[in-house]
Motif scaffolding. Structure first.
Motif, PDB file in Angstrom:
ATOM      1  N   THR A 307     -10.126  -8.216 -10.427  1.00 15.20           N
ATOM      2  CA  THR A 307      -9.782  -9.118 -11.280  1.00 15.20           C
ATOM      3  C   THR A 307     -10.554  -9.799 -12.283  1.00 15.20           C
ATOM      4  N   PRO A 308     -10.250 -10.463 -13.638  1.00 11.19           N
ATOM      5  CA  PRO A 308     -11.110 -11.420 -13.823  1.00 11.19           C
ATOM      6  C   PRO A 308     -11.142 -12.692 -13.274  1.00 11.19           C
ATOM      7  N   GLN A 309     -10.265 -12.944 -12.113  1.00 10.93           N
ATOM      8  CA  GLN A 309     -10.896 -14.273 -11.137  1.00 10.93           C
ATOM      9  C   GLN A 309     -12.640 -13.449 -10.278  1.00 10.93           C
ATOM     10  N   GLY A 310     -12.302 -12.507 -10.483  1.00 10.78           N
ATOM     11  CA  GLY A 310     -13.253 -11.970  -9.074  1.00 10.78           C
ATOM     12  C   GLY A 310     -12.881 -11.303  -7.835  1.00 10.78           C
ATOM     13  N   ASP A 311     -11.838 -11.703  -7.701  1.00  8.80           N
ATOM     14  CA  ASP A 311     -11.073 -11.145  -6.397  1.00  8.80           C
ATOM     15  C   ASP A 311     -11.098  -9.778  -6.486  1.00  8.80           C
ATOM     16  N   TYR A 312     -10.395  -9.080  -5.525  1.00  9.52           N
ATOM     17  CA  TYR A 312     -10.463  -7.501  -5.407  1.00  9.52           C
ATOM     18  C   TYR A 312      -8.735  -7.036  -5.138  1.00  9.52           C
ATOM     19  N   TYR A 313      -8.346  -6.373  -5.883  1.00  8.87           N
ATOM     20  CA  TYR A 313      -7.170  -5.668  -5.552  1.00  8.87           C
ATOM     21  C   TYR A 313      -7.721  -4.384  -5.317  1.00  8.87           C
ATOM     22  N   PHE A 314      -6.806  -4.284  -4.267  1.00  7.91           N
ATOM     23  CA  PHE A 314      -6.250  -2.675  -3.602  1.00  7.91           C
ATOM     24  C   PHE A 314      -5.303  -2.528  -3.433  1.00  7.91           C
ATOM     25  N   SER A 315      -4.736  -1.103  -3.599  1.00  8.15           N
ATOM     26  CA  SER A 315      -4.222  -0.425  -2.775  1.00  8.15           C
ATOM     27  C   SER A 315      -3.564   1.010  -2.533  1.00  8.15           C
ATOM     28  N   VAL A 316      -3.484   1.342  -1.768  1.00  4.50           N
ATOM     29  CA  VAL A 316      -3.236   3.172  -0.897  1.00  4.50           C
ATOM     30  C   VAL A 316      -1.968   3.223  -1.709  1.00  4.50           C
ATOM     31  N   THR A 317      -1.472   4.513  -2.004  1.00  8.14           N
ATOM     32  CA  THR A 317      -0.232   5.553  -1.849  1.00  8.14           C
ATOM     33  C   THR A 317      -0.643   6.436  -1.299  1.00  8.14           C
ATOM     34  N   ILE A 318       1.047   6.481  -0.827  1.00  8.13           N
ATOM     35  CA  ILE A 318       0.687   8.102   0.094  1.00  8.13           C
ATOM     36  C   ILE A 318       1.910   8.825  -0.564  1.00  8.13           C
ATOM     37  N   PRO A 319       1.932  10.173  -0.928  1.00  6.02           N
ATOM     38  CA  PRO A 319       3.414  10.742  -1.904  1.00  6.02           C
ATOM     39  C   PRO A 319       3.943  11.644  -0.748  1.00  6.02           C
ATOM     40  N   SER A 320       3.084  12.033   0.652  1.00  6.71           N
ATOM     41  CA  SER A 320       4.271  12.687   1.282  1.00  6.71           C
ATOM     42  C   SER A 320       4.021  12.315   2.644  1.00  6.71           C
ATOM     43  N   LEU A 321       5.253  10.876   2.805  1.00  9.34           N
ATOM     44  CA  LEU A 321       4.699   9.964   4.425  1.00  9.34           C
ATOM     45  C   LEU A 321       6.219  10.718   5.184  1.00  9.34           C
ATOM     46  N   ILE A 322       6.123  11.634   5.744  1.00 12.85           N
ATOM     47  CA  ILE A 322       7.352  12.321   6.312  1.00 12.85           C
ATOM     48  C   ILE A 322       7.403  11.024   8.075  1.00 12.85           C
ATOM     49  N   VAL A 323       8.801  10.776   8.057  1.00 14.50           N
ATOM     50  CA  VAL A 323       8.620   9.190   8.611  1.00 14.50           C
ATOM     51  C   VAL A 323      10.267   9.654   9.229  1.00 14.50           C
ATOM     52  N   ALA A 324      11.052   9.595  10.366  1.00 18.55           N
ATOM     53  CA  ALA A 324      11.991   9.163  10.539  1.00 18.55           C
ATOM     54  C   ALA A 324      12.053   7.760  12.385  1.00 18.55           C
ATOM     55  N   THR A 325      13.594   7.576  11.608  1.00 17.34           N
ATOM     56  CA  THR A 325      13.722   6.179  12.887  1.00 17.34           C
ATOM     57  C   THR A 325      15.078   6.539  13.553  1.00 17.34           C
ATOM     58  N   TYR A 326      15.452   8.029  13.421  1.00 19.00           N
ATOM     59  CA  TYR A 326      16.761   8.770  13.883  1.00 19.00           C
ATOM     60  C   TYR A 326      16.393  10.336  13.938  1.00 19.00           C
ATOM     61  N   GLY A 327      16.858  10.585  15.583  1.00 23.65           N
ATOM     62  CA  GLY A 327      16.549  11.920  15.734  1.00 23.65           C
ATOM     63  C   GLY A 327      14.918  12.364  15.984  1.00 23.65           C
ATOM     64  N   GLY A 328      14.730  13.753  16.582  1.00 26.09           N
ATOM     65  CA  GLY A 328      13.348  14.056  17.148  1.00 26.09           C
ATOM     66  C   GLY A 328      13.121  13.671  18.054  1.00 26.09           C
ATOM     67  N   GLY A 329      11.742  12.946  18.258  1.00 27.31           N
ATOM     68  CA  GLY A 329      10.935  11.884  19.866  1.00 27.31           C
ATOM     69  C   GLY A 329      11.381  10.621  19.527  1.00 27.31           C
TER      70      GLY A 329
END
Length: 388
Positions: A307-329
């Motif tokens: 950044t202009p202030q000298g800080d560090y911007y960091f990001s991750v993008t997960i485009p195909s995150l397959i998750v569930a909170t119901y069903g399966g295991g």
């Protein structure tokens, strides 16, 4: 060779699991002493496994606390991680400390779609083109046929992809709290049956899936168009905090990020991140996810700026995150406990869980990247990761 013992009634029972352990011991000479020790009620496993014989016990450690500022996940979380890799939980905890002291990770679910992609073959390309136009005109009827098979799944749209005289229809569904692969298979089948019954011209061939949905394998199509949840996790780290906790500067991290981008490009990698699969796999095992979906879920993108202030911007993008909170295991005993720790076992919690996974991945990539830059990578594994 002798067949593994089974019974058509009450196959998921303590008696039958013991019978199979005795059988394996007789056939191989190996006693399944530890495999046979578990607290899971056998009757709860029906629909999750066949020939149930015992349990593979994987250590679970908790990382954190991790602070998240999400649309669905807000507050501090202790993250369950099932792994046999020493140093992993400690490394993720270090990344969580860094982001927590920076004010937390911001998370956003930006897309949601689960697919099945049937293929239709015709006499020539013009007939395939005409079919595509007809599908667009009759989308509402196809959607009604699909949605009638499920109480939560909803057909969002149908993409079309054509090669020669072949046309793939990529059915995109939302699936509530379920991962939805079986749900969309059933729904898409119903939609295709309506098409086959109502399309007025000949169709040479139809198949319910022909690899365009790329189930349980990576594809650039899924990275661009989403399979499961598309989630972004991001954070801005003050310069001094990076120096104090990670023992390196934002400039050093950014330079390493450019080297890693080039290395990933040269290798043809499906991700320019450090190790998305580590955090995702550990969470998937602990929380009852379909671990094979790590194939899609671990492909992703990292992006960084100073950044202009000298800080560090960091990001991750997960485009195909397959998750569930119901069903399966997710309803199994230990897995449901871990989901409960995260507050993700109730209705409407799948996006919350997706944000927690993405934030965890970000913390792990920050920690590993910093360890490489500060020359602490090898020494930390020597200290924590060797089973002496």
């Amino acid at each position: 060779m002798a067949k593994i013992p089974r019974t058509k009634s009450n196959d998921h029972s303590a008696q039958m699991s013991q019978t199979r352990r005795d059988f394996i011991e007789a056939q191989t000479g190996v006693a399944l002493t530890h495999t046979g020790h578990y607290s899971v009620p056998e009757e709860t496993l029906e629909g999750n496994i066949e020939n149930f014989t015992g349990v593979a016990q994987i250590p679970v450690g908790f990382a954190g606390p991790m602070n998240i500022n999400g649309e669905h996940a807000n507050g501090e979380f202790y993250v369950p991680m099932a792994t046999t890799e020493g140093t992993l939980v400690a490394s993720y905890s270090r990344g969580m400390r860094l982001t927590r002291e920076a004010g937390g990770v911001t998370t956003t679910v930006i897309d949601d779609a689960m697919q099945r992609a049937p293929m239709f073959a015709f006499k020539d390309a013009r007939e395939a083109l005409a079919f595509g136009s007809w599908v667009k005109q009759h989308f509402s009827s196809i959607k009604a046929a699909c949605n009638a098979t499920t109480s939560v799944g909803r057909l969002r749209d149908i993409e079309q992809h054509a090669v020669s005289k072949l046309r793939w229809l990529r059915f995109n569904f939302t699936c509530g709290d379920a991962a939805g692969q079986n749900m969309v298979s059933k729904a898409t089948k119903a939609g295709c049956e309506w098409i086959m019954a109502n399309y007025p011209a000949p169709i040479d061939h139809f198949v319910l899936a022909a690899n365009l949905d790329t189930d349980k394998k990576h594809s650039h199509l899924n990275s661009l168009h989403t399979r499961g949840k598309r989630v972004v996790a991001e954070v801005t780290l003050p310069r001094q905090l990076v120096t104090d906790i990670m023992h390196c500067t934002p400039e050093a991290l950014y330079k390493q990020r450019q080297y890693s981008n080039m290395g990933a490009m040269m290798a043809g990698s499906v991700s320019n991140g450090a190790h998305f699969a580590n955090g995702i796999t550990a969470l998937f095992i602990a929380c009852g996810q379909d671990v094979a979906n790590v194939a899609e879920s671990s492909a992703g993108f990292t992006f960084a700026e100073i950044t202009p202030q000298g800080d560090y911007y960091f990001s991750v993008t997960i485009p195909s995150l397959i998750v569930a909170t119901y069903g399966g295991g997710t309803g199994l005993a230990t897995q449901n406990e871990c989901l409960n720790v995260l507050g993700c076992s109730g209705k409407g919690s799948v996006n919350k869980f997706a944000e927690i996974v993405a934030a965890t991945v970000l913390c792990g990539d920050l920690s590993l990247g910093s360890a490489v830059v500060s020359d602490e990578w090898v020494s930390s594994h020597e200290r924590l990761g060797r089973n002496r």
